[in-house]
Design a protein around this motif. Structure first.
Motif, PDB file in Angstrom:
ATOM      1  N   LEU A   1       0.827  -1.201   0.000  1.00  0.00           N
ATOM      2  CA  LEU A   1       0.000   0.000   0.000  1.00  0.00           C
ATOM      3  C   LEU A   1       0.864   1.255   0.000  1.00  0.00           C
ATOM      4  O   LEU A   1       0.602   2.202  -0.743  1.00  0.00           O
ATOM      5  CB  LEU A   1      -0.936  -0.004   1.212  1.00  0.00           C
ATOM      6  CG  LEU A   1      -1.779   1.258   1.412  1.00  0.00           C
ATOM      7  CD1 LEU A   1      -2.639   1.556   0.187  1.00  0.00           C
ATOM      8  CD2 LEU A   1      -2.654   1.123   2.657  1.00  0.00           C
ATOM      9  N   ARG A   2       1.896   1.249   0.830  1.00  0.00           N
ATOM     10  CA  ARG A   2       2.791   2.409   0.881  1.00  0.00           C
ATOM     11  C   ARG A   2       3.433   2.657  -0.488  1.00  0.00           C
ATOM     12  O   ARG A   2       3.496   3.798  -0.973  1.00  0.00           O
ATOM     13  CB  ARG A   2       3.866   2.202   1.942  1.00  0.00           C
ATOM     14  CG  ARG A   2       4.813   3.392   2.092  1.00  0.00           C
ATOM     15  CD  ARG A   2       5.838   3.168   3.185  1.00  0.00           C
ATOM     16  NE  ARG A   2       5.208   3.123   4.510  1.00  0.00           N
ATOM     17  CZ  ARG A   2       4.996   2.031   5.210  1.00  0.00           C
ATOM     18  NH1 ARG A   2       5.359   0.850   4.710  1.00  0.00           N
ATOM     19  NH2 ARG A   2       4.428   2.074   6.400  1.00  0.00           N
ATOM     20  N   THR A   3       3.876   1.593  -1.124  1.00  0.00           N
ATOM     21  CA  THR A   3       4.488   1.714  -2.448  1.00  0.00           C
ATOM     22  C   THR A   3       3.483   2.235  -3.468  1.00  0.00           C
ATOM     23  O   THR A   3       3.802   3.097  -4.298  1.00  0.00           O
ATOM     24  CB  THR A   3       5.033   0.343  -2.907  1.00  0.00           C
ATOM     25  OG1 THR A   3       6.037  -0.082  -1.995  1.00  0.00           O
ATOM     26  CG2 THR A   3       5.615   0.431  -4.304  1.00  0.00           C
ATOM     27  N   ALA A   4       2.250   1.720  -3.416  1.00  0.00           N
ATOM     28  CA  ALA A   4       1.219   2.143  -4.364  1.00  0.00           C
ATOM     29  C   ALA A   4       0.861   3.615  -4.172  1.00  0.00           C
ATOM     30  O   ALA A   4       0.693   4.355  -5.148  1.00  0.00           O
ATOM     31  CB  ALA A   4      -0.028   1.274  -4.204  1.00  0.00           C
ATOM     32  N   VAL A   5       0.720   4.042  -2.915  1.00  0.00           N
ATOM     33  CA  VAL A   5       0.409   5.451  -2.638  1.00  0.00           C
ATOM     34  C   VAL A   5       1.502   6.354  -3.191  1.00  0.00           C
ATOM     35  O   VAL A   5       1.225   7.388  -3.830  1.00  0.00           O
ATOM     36  CB  VAL A   5       0.233   5.676  -1.122  1.00  0.00           C
ATOM     37  CG1 VAL A   5       0.244   7.167  -0.788  1.00  0.00           C
ATOM     38  CG2 VAL A   5      -1.064   5.036  -0.638  1.00  0.00           C
ATOM     39  N   ARG A   6       2.737   5.968  -2.979  1.00  0.00           N
ATOM     40  CA  ARG A   6       3.848   6.798  -3.459  1.00  0.00           C
ATOM     41  C   ARG A   6       3.919   6.804  -4.984  1.00  0.00           C
ATOM     42  O   ARG A   6       4.309   7.815  -5.587  1.00  0.00           O
ATOM     43  CB  ARG A   6       5.153   6.319  -2.836  1.00  0.00           C
ATOM     44  CG  ARG A   6       5.199   6.617  -1.343  1.00  0.00           C
ATOM     45  CD  ARG A   6       6.460   6.117  -0.666  1.00  0.00           C
ATOM     46  NE  ARG A   6       6.446   6.466   0.758  1.00  0.00           N
ATOM     47  CZ  ARG A   6       7.371   6.091   1.625  1.00  0.00           C
ATOM     48  NH1 ARG A   6       8.400   5.352   1.215  1.00  0.00           N
ATOM     49  NH2 ARG A   6       7.277   6.446   2.906  1.00  0.00           N
ATOM     50  N   GLU A   7       3.520   5.712  -5.602  1.00  0.00           N
ATOM     51  CA  GLU A   7       3.490   5.703  -7.070  1.00  0.00           C
ATOM     52  C   GLU A   7       2.426   6.654  -7.596  1.00  0.00           C
ATOM     53  O   GLU A   7       2.663   7.387  -8.563  1.00  0.00           O
ATOM     54  CB  GLU A   7       3.242   4.287  -7.597  1.00  0.00           C
ATOM     55  CG  GLU A   7       3.256   4.232  -9.119  1.00  0.00           C
ATOM     56  CD  GLU A   7       3.087   2.832  -9.682  1.00  0.00           C
ATOM     57  OE1 GLU A   7       2.809   2.729 -10.891  1.00  0.00           O
ATOM     58  OE2 GLU A   7       3.225   1.856  -8.916  1.00  0.00           O
ATOM     59  N   VAL A   8       1.257   6.641  -6.959  1.00  0.00           N
ATOM     60  CA  VAL A   8       0.215   7.589  -7.377  1.00  0.00           C
ATOM     61  C   VAL A   8       0.719   9.020  -7.221  1.00  0.00           C
ATOM     62  O   VAL A   8       0.552   9.868  -8.114  1.00  0.00           O
ATOM     63  CB  VAL A   8      -1.083   7.386  -6.570  1.00  0.00           C
ATOM     64  CG1 VAL A   8      -2.114   8.454  -6.945  1.00  0.00           C
ATOM     65  CG2 VAL A   8      -1.667   5.996  -6.810  1.00  0.00           C
ATOM     66  N   LYS A   9       1.356   9.306  -6.098  1.00  0.00           N
ATOM     67  CA  LYS A   9       1.869  10.654  -5.853  1.00  0.00           C
ATOM     68  C   LYS A   9       2.925  11.055  -6.871  1.00  0.00           C
ATOM     69  O   LYS A   9       3.070  12.238  -7.206  1.00  0.00           O
ATOM     70  CB  LYS A   9       2.431  10.741  -4.428  1.00  0.00           C
ATOM     71  CG  LYS A   9       1.359  10.689  -3.348  1.00  0.00           C
ATOM     72  CD  LYS A   9       1.939  10.413  -1.979  1.00  0.00           C
ATOM     73  CE  LYS A   9       2.878  11.478  -1.492  1.00  0.00           C
ATOM     74  NZ  LYS A   9       3.346  11.203  -0.106  1.00  0.00           N
ATOM     75  N   SER A  10       3.671  10.068  -7.389  1.00  0.00           N
ATOM     76  CA  SER A  10       4.681  10.382  -8.400  1.00  0.00           C
ATOM     77  C   SER A  10       4.056  10.661  -9.762  1.00  0.00           C
ATOM     78  O   SER A  10       4.677  11.271 -10.631  1.00  0.00           O
ATOM     79  CB  SER A  10       5.672   9.219  -8.535  1.00  0.00           C
ATOM     80  OG  SER A  10       5.097   8.112  -9.214  1.00  0.00           O
ATOM     81  N   ARG A  11       2.798  10.213  -9.942  1.00  0.00           N
ATOM     82  CA  ARG A  11       2.127  10.357 -11.230  1.00  0.00           C
ATOM     83  C   ARG A  11       1.181  11.551 -11.286  1.00  0.00           C
ATOM     84  O   ARG A  11       0.778  11.973 -12.375  1.00  0.00           O
ATOM     85  CB  ARG A  11       1.308   9.092 -11.536  1.00  0.00           C
ATOM     86  CG  ARG A  11       2.137   7.851 -11.856  1.00  0.00           C
ATOM     87  CD  ARG A  11       1.234   6.620 -11.881  1.00  0.00           C
ATOM     88  NE  ARG A  11       1.914   5.419 -12.328  1.00  0.00           N
ATOM     89  CZ  ARG A  11       1.796   4.889 -13.543  1.00  0.00           C
ATOM     90  NH1 ARG A  11       1.018   5.490 -14.441  1.00  0.00           N
ATOM     91  NH2 ARG A  11       2.434   3.793 -13.866  1.00  0.00           N
ATOM     92  N   THR A  12       0.778  12.085 -10.137  1.00  0.00           N
ATOM     93  CA  THR A  12      -0.189  13.178 -10.127  1.00  0.00           C
ATOM     94  C   THR A  12       0.012  14.069  -8.917  1.00  0.00           C
ATOM     95  O   THR A  12       0.460  13.609  -7.863  1.00  0.00           O
ATOM     96  CB  THR A  12      -1.640  12.644 -10.133  1.00  0.00           C
ATOM     97  OG1 THR A  12      -2.557  13.743 -10.219  1.00  0.00           O
ATOM     98  CG2 THR A  12      -1.954  11.844  -8.872  1.00  0.00           C
ATOM     99  N   GLN A  13      -0.345  15.331  -9.082  1.00  0.00           N
ATOM    100  CA  GLN A  13      -0.361  16.276  -7.972  1.00  0.00           C
ATOM    101  C   GLN A  13      -1.781  16.484  -7.448  1.00  0.00           C
ATOM    102  O   GLN A  13      -1.987  17.219  -6.482  1.00  0.00           O
ATOM    103  CB  GLN A  13       0.215  17.628  -8.432  1.00  0.00           C
ATOM    104  CG  GLN A  13       1.651  17.552  -8.917  1.00  0.00           C
ATOM    105  CD  GLN A  13       2.601  17.063  -7.844  1.00  0.00           C
ATOM    106  OE1 GLN A  13       2.600  17.576  -6.722  1.00  0.00           O
ATOM    107  NE2 GLN A  13       3.414  16.073  -8.166  1.00  0.00           N
TER     108      GLN A  13
END
Length: 355
Positions: A51-63
């Motif tokens: 989950l932590r990895t997925a959240v950070r991936e979303v944050k890297s893709r969008t503001q």
């Protein structure tokens, strides 16, 4: 289009992509967020680290703002809630009502809390506990569902609570958004419609099964986990319904073992989660065991493309969806259709009185 919901969560459009297990991953969520709607990441099938990895991936893709869907009855719900606080996630979504204490903890940290509910009394309860908004799913919605149509349930809830209400179950276009707004909702949530986009990671062969389905090819069955579950009718679903109880329980044991390995949970943690599920839904122990079917059977189709070994959760709208736009194209289309429908309605107000 500004509504109480868009102001609450900070998105441009009153549209929500729901947190579908194995479907609502970082790619779909970020594409939805970048289109100006609220994407919700599904976390029930992830470990805490995943989950932590997925959240950070979303944050890297969008503001843009996005949400995470949490299981309120999970043994590590508190740890997952703390993770989204630490990572600055805007919205916490829940499939089951979170406790008053958990709602308060998240709100104190600045997280917007939006439970999904299927009955008026549940909406009243979470509103009294401090929920910021609710998603109301009528019986047309996919996955675990009730038997009250959205057109009956939605106005009940709108009249019962004074927080923003988002309508779910049976929505796919701008006409539906305008209809929901007319009932008093502040937006709509869509699962199947976002599943059937080019940004969804669901295998193409599975998407083709959805697109080929008619309205009557979407059924409700209890064969998966003992609870009403809306999905596409398939030969595999037929075989589940024909199977005897012993066969079903043996399959559930095998899938429970598989999910334990996949999720990283110990048997003790799975029993603890089962106790919480049993208490929350008043299930028998055999139903709790059968509930282990759901994540593994969904994974077989949604990830592995094995429709012969898995199930395809689906709203009734699958029967009238015919294309695979990108999330950006879908959101733009829905909003254009909504504004066109509103213009059409306004034209009636401009007509001279009869006689």
């Amino acid at each position: 289009m500004e509504t109480a919901f868009t102001r609450l969560v900070g998105v441009a459009h009153p549209l929500v992509q729901t947190g579908m297990g194995w479907v609502a991953g970082p790619r779909l969520v970020s594409a939805t967020a970048n289109a100006g709607a609220l994407g919700i990441l599904a976390s029930a099938t992830m470990t805490l680290d995943q989950l932590r990895t997925a959240v950070r991936e979303v944050k890297s893709r969008t503001q843009a703002p996005f949400g995470v869907n949490l299981r309120a009855d999970a043994g590590d719900a508190a740890e997952r809630a703390q993770l989204i606080v630490d990572e600055g996630v805007r919205v916490a979504s829940f499939a089951l009502a979170p406790s008053k204490e958990l709602i308060g903890r998240l709100k104190h940290a600045g997280v917007v809390v939006i439970p999904s509910i299927g009955a008026r009394r549940h909406a009243e309860k979470v509103a009294a506990w401090g929920a910021d908004a609710v998603i109301v799913q009528g019986g047309e919605g996919g996955g675990h569902t009730g038997d009250v149509a959205t057109t009956v349930l939605l106005p009940q809830v709108v009249d019962a609570v004074d927080i923003p209400v988002v309508a779910a179950g049976g929505f796919r276009d701008g006409r539906g958004l305008v209809a929901a707004l007319a009932y008093g909702a502040a937006g709509i949530a869509m699962g199947t419609r976002f599943l059937l986009t080019s940004d969804s990671t669901v295998p193409d062969a599975v998407k083709a099964r959805y697109l080929a389905a008619g309205v009557k090819d979407v059924t409700v069955t209890r064969a998966v986990d003992g609870l009403p579950h809306r999905m596409l009718r398939s030969e595999f679903v037929d075989s589940l319904e024909r199977a005897g109880r012993t066969t079903a329980l043996l399959r559930a044991v095998r899938h429970a073992a598989g999910f334990r390995k996949l999720s990283g949970l110990s048997w003790r943690q799975m029993v603890r989660d089962g106790l919480a599920m049993k208490h929350g839904k008043d299930l028998s122990w055999s139903q709790v065991l059968l509930a282990a079917n759901t994540p593994m059977l969904l994974k077989a189709s949604m990830v592995e493309g094995r429709t012969d070994l898995g199930v395809m959760a689906s709203g009734q709208v699958a029967g009238v969806i015919e294309d695979l736009p990108s999330c950006a194209e879908l959101v733009a289309r829905v909003m254009a259709e909504a504004h066109s429908a509103l213009d059409h309605l306004h034209s009636f107000a401009a007509l001279p009185p009869a006689g």
